[in-house]
Scaffold this active site. Structure first.
Site: not given
Ligand code: GRF
Length: 195
Positions: A87, A89, A105
């Site tokens: 989401r 923020l 990210h």
């Molecule tokens: C990660 O690759 C993060 O960068 C992205 O979502 C993934 C998170 O995975 N925004 P998880 O839910 O921690 O397994």
């Protein structure tokens, strides 16, 4: 007193798990999700308090952000880590924790921001992607970059295989950066962040 870190999640919580498992000097004071995320069980298994603040229960995004801020602030965190939190923020949240919210990210920002960073990088045909830990501002993955790691893209990759290899790197990078942040606040000079 150990530093206190709040973690925001939306999904399976493997990034959260990497923070739980890391050798760390800080306490994970709460894990908050925007939906009944699987990752909440990881927090519960580690005896970390959990909460859920669901956007559907609020008239608009600002009111939801504000309620999320109240929930997180109740646990007095020094840092807030968005670890797979899907989401945006708004300032109703961010203004409560100025320069204290970080996100991981799964792409090399500023390329491929948004919810489909892995898919977009693959569709573009890049040979190298990776992951970025950055301070969160009110934009979509636009905040100052703290750390990045690259991951080669293979011709045989699909979104899942590339994301899995990127996550493997995130599981190392995010805990390392959070440990550095809690040990010594970074110096932020415009877009430049010195750890
Ligand atoms: C990660 O690759 C993060 O960068 C992205 O979502 C993934 C998170 O995975 N925004 P998880 O839910 O921690 O397994």
């Amino acid at each position: 007193m150990p530093a206190r870190v709040a973690v925001l999640i939306s999904g399976t919580g493997t990034l959260l798990q990497s923070l739980i498992d890391a050798e760390r000097s800080y306490e994970i004071c709460v894990v908050v999700a925007d939906r009944p995320a699987e990752g909440l069980q990881r927090a519960q298994a580690a005896a970390i308090p959990t909460a859920m603040v669901t956007p559907g229960e609020f008239p608009d995004r600002d009111q939801w952000s504000s309620a999320l801020g109240d929930t997180v602030a109740a646990h007095s965190p020094d840092w807030v880590v968005s670890a797979g939190f899907m989401r945006i923020l708004t300032s109703a949240f961010l203004d409560r924790f100025p320069q204290r919210v970080v996100n991981s990210h799964p792409a090399l920002l500023p390329a491929f921001p948004g919810a489909h960073g892995v898919r977009d990088a693959l569709a573009y045909g890049v040979k190298v992607s990776g992951c970025t830990v950055h301070l969160v501002d009110a934009g979509v993955d636009t905040g100052p970059i703290i750390a990045q790691e690259s991951v080669p893209v293979l011709l045989s990759d699909d979104e899942d295989s590339l994301h899995t290899r990127i996550k493997t790197v995130e599981w190392e990078l995010l805990p390392r950066v959070v440990e550095q942040l809690v040990t010594r606040a970074p110096i932020v000079n415009g877009r430049k962040v010195e750890l």
